[in-house]
Design an enzyme around this catalytic site. Structure first.
Site, PDB file in Angstrom:
ATOM      1  N   ASP A  83       0.842  -1.192   0.000  1.00 31.89           N
ATOM      2  CA  ASP A  83       0.000   0.000   0.000  1.00 31.89           C
ATOM      3  C   ASP A  83       0.875   1.240   0.000  1.00 31.89           C
ATOM      4  OD1 ASP A  83      -2.969  -0.763   0.392  1.00 31.89           O
ATOM      5  OD2 ASP A  83      -1.947  -2.020   1.872  1.00 31.89           O
ATOM      6  N   ASP A 131      -7.614  -4.907   9.861  1.00 28.08           N
ATOM      7  CA  ASP A 131      -6.827  -3.680  10.034  1.00 28.08           C
ATOM      8  C   ASP A 131      -6.248  -3.641  11.446  1.00 28.08           C
ATOM      9  OD1 ASP A 131      -7.499  -2.980   7.503  1.00 28.08           O
ATOM     10  OD2 ASP A 131      -8.822  -1.318   8.025  1.00 28.08           O
ATOM     11  N   GLU A 215     -11.172  -0.733  -2.357  1.00 25.38           N
ATOM     12  CA  GLU A 215     -12.092  -1.492  -3.190  1.00 25.38           C
ATOM     13  C   GLU A 215     -13.149  -0.589  -3.819  1.00 25.38           C
ATOM     14  OE1 GLU A 215     -11.883  -5.555  -0.458  1.00 25.38           O
ATOM     15  OE2 GLU A 215     -13.376  -4.015  -0.023  1.00 25.38           O
ATOM     16  N   LYS A 335      -9.800  -3.190  -7.549  1.00 26.15           N
ATOM     17  CA  LYS A 335     -10.190  -4.319  -6.706  1.00 26.15           C
ATOM     18  C   LYS A 335     -11.675  -4.266  -6.414  1.00 26.15           C
ATOM     19  CE  LYS A 335      -9.078  -6.703  -2.378  1.00 26.15           C
ATOM     20  NZ  LYS A 335      -8.264  -6.683  -1.137  1.00 26.15           N
ATOM     21  N   THR A 388     -11.046 -11.192  -4.163  1.00 24.95           N
ATOM     22  CA  THR A 388     -10.645 -11.941  -2.979  1.00 24.95           C
ATOM     23  C   THR A 388     -11.497 -13.203  -2.812  1.00 24.95           C
ATOM     24  OG1 THR A 388     -10.270 -11.719  -0.602  1.00 24.95           O
ATOM     25  CG2 THR A 388     -12.128 -10.517  -1.526  1.00 24.95           C
ATOM     26  N   GLU A 426      -6.803 -13.094  -4.462  1.00 27.97           N
ATOM     27  CA  GLU A 426      -6.243 -12.895  -3.127  1.00 27.97           C
ATOM     28  C   GLU A 426      -7.035 -13.741  -2.141  1.00 27.97           C
ATOM     29  OE1 GLU A 426      -6.408  -8.822  -1.964  1.00 27.97           O
ATOM     30  OE2 GLU A 426      -5.416  -8.074  -3.775  1.00 27.97           O
ATOM     31  N   ASN A 427      -6.401 -14.155  -1.051  1.00 24.97           N
ATOM     32  CA  ASN A 427      -7.146 -14.754   0.042  1.00 24.97           C
ATOM     33  C   ASN A 427      -7.692 -13.641   0.927  1.00 24.97           C
ATOM     34  OD1 ASN A 427      -4.223 -14.545   0.450  1.00 24.97           O
ATOM     35  ND2 ASN A 427      -4.618 -15.227   2.550  1.00 24.97           N
ATOM     36  N   ALA A 428      -8.901 -13.827   1.444  1.00 20.20           N
ATOM     37  CA  ALA A 428      -9.551 -12.784   2.232  1.00 20.20           C
ATOM     38  C   ALA A 428      -9.030 -12.729   3.660  1.00 20.20           C
ATOM     39  CB  ALA A 428     -11.071 -13.008   2.246  1.00 20.20           C
ATOM     40  N   LEU A 429      -8.687 -13.886   4.215  1.00 17.02           N
ATOM     41  CA  LEU A 429      -8.196 -13.967   5.584  1.00 17.02           C
ATOM     42  C   LEU A 429      -6.848 -14.661   5.599  1.00 17.02           C
ATOM     43  CD1 LEU A 429     -11.515 -15.123   7.310  1.00 17.02           C
ATOM     44  CD2 LEU A 429     -10.581 -12.804   7.220  1.00 17.02           C
ATOM     45  N   ARG A 470      -1.038 -12.335   4.492  1.00 15.11           N
ATOM     46  CA  ARG A 470      -0.013 -11.394   4.152  1.00 15.11           C
ATOM     47  C   ARG A 470       1.242 -11.772   4.860  1.00 15.11           C
ATOM     48  NH1 ARG A 470      -1.374  -6.072   4.225  1.00 15.11           N
ATOM     49  NH2 ARG A 470      -3.599  -6.357   4.647  1.00 15.11           N
TER      50      ARG A 470
END
Length: 620
Positions: A83, A131, A215, A335, A388, A426-429, A470
């Site tokens: 980011d 977050d 997003e 996204k 995601t 992407e994976n969400a979690l 991540r």
């Protein structure tokens, strides 16, 4: 069949500008169903921690970061996603950009041969799931919001969300003498000019933020964990419409007048409930005779969704003007949010409040595909669509929430295939369990190798790339990293020559998910938090690594180290190892990493490197 298809150009005539809504000299380029990329190995990226750059503009703990990135490069990771925060780079004053920490980061990536996906993050961090760090919008933007409160999205209770600027304010010249769109453009132009020498080598993609979490959606379900007086959404609440600032209400009134129904332009629906209601508790979203399935409901939802699409179109247009592919050589992307709860209901309530007009057919309303318009604007600007939920299956979530991540992902990928738009996953979690890895591999590889079926969407082509969420302390714990190494190897295998079947196990042996909330890895100023939270189906758990990289858990889960690799290694030369009954029984001596990758000079053995990362993080 179309591997060598040529590129065609659409002339930018006055008529075409009017038809497409373009107002610039950007020339649209369309690729003729070129699917040659689908024959290649799937590039693998890793998302960097939210706090890799501090709020004061410092690249945190460069020693740990460089060792960690080198370890990722050595196991086959192609690059990283980071980011680029508006609230950090332009924090001091308008047009005063501090690119120093990102320059240092990109230099490290260049040295290690890692590509970079740079996300232009024009939103704040700290109000959503996952977050663990807080980054505000620039102070001078927030001050502009005091002078012009309608700069921010507003709900029916009058709460103004400072996470991002309202799309209805895109062209309002109230942000220190500029419009938000001009601020975004100036920011990206400065980025392009500063890193011009890296654009065709290290920086491979520019993903532009279009709303909360970067997003393209409305902030309809903010958690606002750090704002106790604000709205507190919890899973699986339906969320709320965000159209109550004065500019939004003015746009709604004008649209109502245009269709001859002035009485519909006063406000949003009156019977749509609150953030944490369920669809059946509201008059608007209930399945039987809900207001969504009426002439008024279709009028409002159509307007609400089209406003979002217009915002995405203009934002992508601006991005493509700044990063013209012929000049910069980088891809652009947006996204889309994975709003999977209530997907398997008639009204798709949570998607509607987020701005996706995606419903089943009702007694009055026809069935709607709320994602095809987003896919079309990606095709218009030759942009990639990031999505995601790649690791999820429907059974991961409680039955009463009617979750449908599998159907949602397939719907979007089918629309993308029909319009020749590439999808990145992407994976969400943050998860390290076997079922998540297997599901990601299954989704990323696509279905078969028949190009003609890919074009029609009957079969799904492979994803263009995958980004893992991540990089964290937990990733480098020995058994997790060993498993991750094999995961990277498998997903990068040639997709067109490998037949995959859907994984049969959606959950681990305990019947629950093994999900880890990523800790704030590199920040040392005491502001990071380590979460242990539960919201309906989403279970987060943090593990400690005070035993040389091996962690223990009170709840046994399916092993994620070499035990996971056993299924794969049965046909390989490696000797399979016995599956332990619990992660508590893992002996580190049995889990040595093999460094089978290219020699990187004086770099330490891979296992030693991983252990040093864990040790350094613990000391910090």
């Amino acid at each position: 069949a179309d591997a060598n298809a040529t590129e065609t150009t659409t002339p930018t005539t006055d008529a075409s500008r009017t038809a497409t809504g373009a107002t610039s000299g950007y020339t649209r380029k369309w690729k003729k169903r070129d699917l040659s990329w689908a024959r290649d190995a799937i590039p693998f990226y890793v998302m960097l921690p939210l706090d890799v750059v501090s709020r004061d503009g410092v690249l945190e703990n460069k020693e740990v970061l460089e060792v960690a990135l080198d370890a990722l490069a050595r196991v086959g990771v192609d690059g990283v996603m980071v980011d680029v925060w508006w609230g950090i780079v332009e924090r001091k004053q308008p047009r005063n950009y501090d690119w120093t920490p990102y320059y240092e980061l990109f230099q490290i990536c260049e040295k290690l041969g890692l590509k970079v996906q740079a996300v232009m993050s024009f939103h704040a961090c700290g109000a959503n799931v996952g977050d663990v760090y807080e980054i505000k919008l620039p102070d001078w933007v927030l001050e502009s919001g005091i002078q012009d409160p309608d700069l921010f999205f507003t709900d029916q209770y009058g709460y103004r969300n400072p996470e991002c600027i309202s799309l209805w304010a895109d062209d309002a010249r109230t942000v220190a003498g500029r419009t938000p769109r001009e601020c975004y453009r100036d920011f990206m132009v400065s980025f392009r000019d500063t890193f011009e020498n890296l654009l065709q080598t290290t920086i491979s993609e520019i993903a532009v933020g279009c709303g909360p979490c970067g997003e393209l959606r409305y902030p309809s379900y903010p958690e606002n964990k750090r704002s106790p007086n604000s709205s507190q959404w919890r899973f699986p609440g339906i969320g709320e419409f965000q159209c109550y600032d004065q500019r939004a209400l003015g746009a709604l009134a004008r649209h109502a007048a245009e269709v001859g129904r002035i009485e519909w332009g006063g406000s949003g629906p009156h019977d749509c409930g609150g953030y944490n209601n369920l669809p059946q508790e509201t008059g608007f979203f209930r399945a039987d005779r809900g207001s969504w399935d009426s002439e008024y409901g279709q009028f409002f939802l159509n307007w609400y969704a089209k406003e979002l699409i217009k915002h995405g179109d203009k934002t992508l247009q601006t991005t493509r003007e700044v990063f013209d592919y012929d000049i910069t050589g980088v891809n652009v992307a947006i996204k889309c949010a994975g709003v999977h709860w209530w997907y398997n209901s008639r009204s798709h309530a949570a998607e509607l409040t987020a701005g996706y007009f995606n419903t089943r057919s009702g007694d009055f309303a026809p069935e709607r595909d709320g994602y095809e318009p987003i896919v079309k604007i990606c095709a218009k600007y030759n942009a990639r669509l990031n999505f995601t939920c790649v690791e999820m299956v429907d059974g991961d979530h409680p039955w009463f929430a009617r979750c449908g991540p599998e159907g949602l992902l397939r719907q979007i990928r089918t629309a993308a295939a029909k319009h020749n738009v590439r999808v990145a996953g992407e994976n969400a979690l943050c998860r390290f369990d076997r079922s998540a890895y297997e599901r990601i591999i299954y989704n990323a590889r696509g279905e078969g190798d028949e190009v003609e079926l890919w074009k029609t969407g009957e079969k799904l082509p492979p994803m263009e790339c995958f980004t893992f969420l991540r990089m964290s302390r937990e990733l480098f714990e020995l058994y997790n990293f060993n498993s991750f190494k094999e995961f990277v190897k498998r997903i990068k295998e040639n997709s067109s020559t490998t037949t995959t079947t859907a994984p049969t196990n959606a959950t681990n042996n305990t019947g629950s998910l093994s999900i880890t909330a990523p800790t704030s890895t590199f920040n040392t100023n005491g502001n990071a938090s380590t979460n242990t939270a539960s919201s309906g189906a989403d279970v987060f758990s943090n593990s400690s690594s005070g035993n040389g990289g091996a962690s223990t858990s009170a709840t046994p889960t399916v092993p994620t180290g070499n035990a996971y690799i056993d299924n794969y290694n049965s046909s390989q030369e490696n000797v399979s190892k016995k599956v332990p009954d619990s992660m508590d029984s893992i002996d580190e001596d049995d889990y040595e990493l093999e460094d089978g990758f290219a020699d990187r000079g004086e770099a330490p053995p891979l296992q030693e490197q991983v252990m040093s990362i864990v040790q350094l993080m613990n000391e910090l």
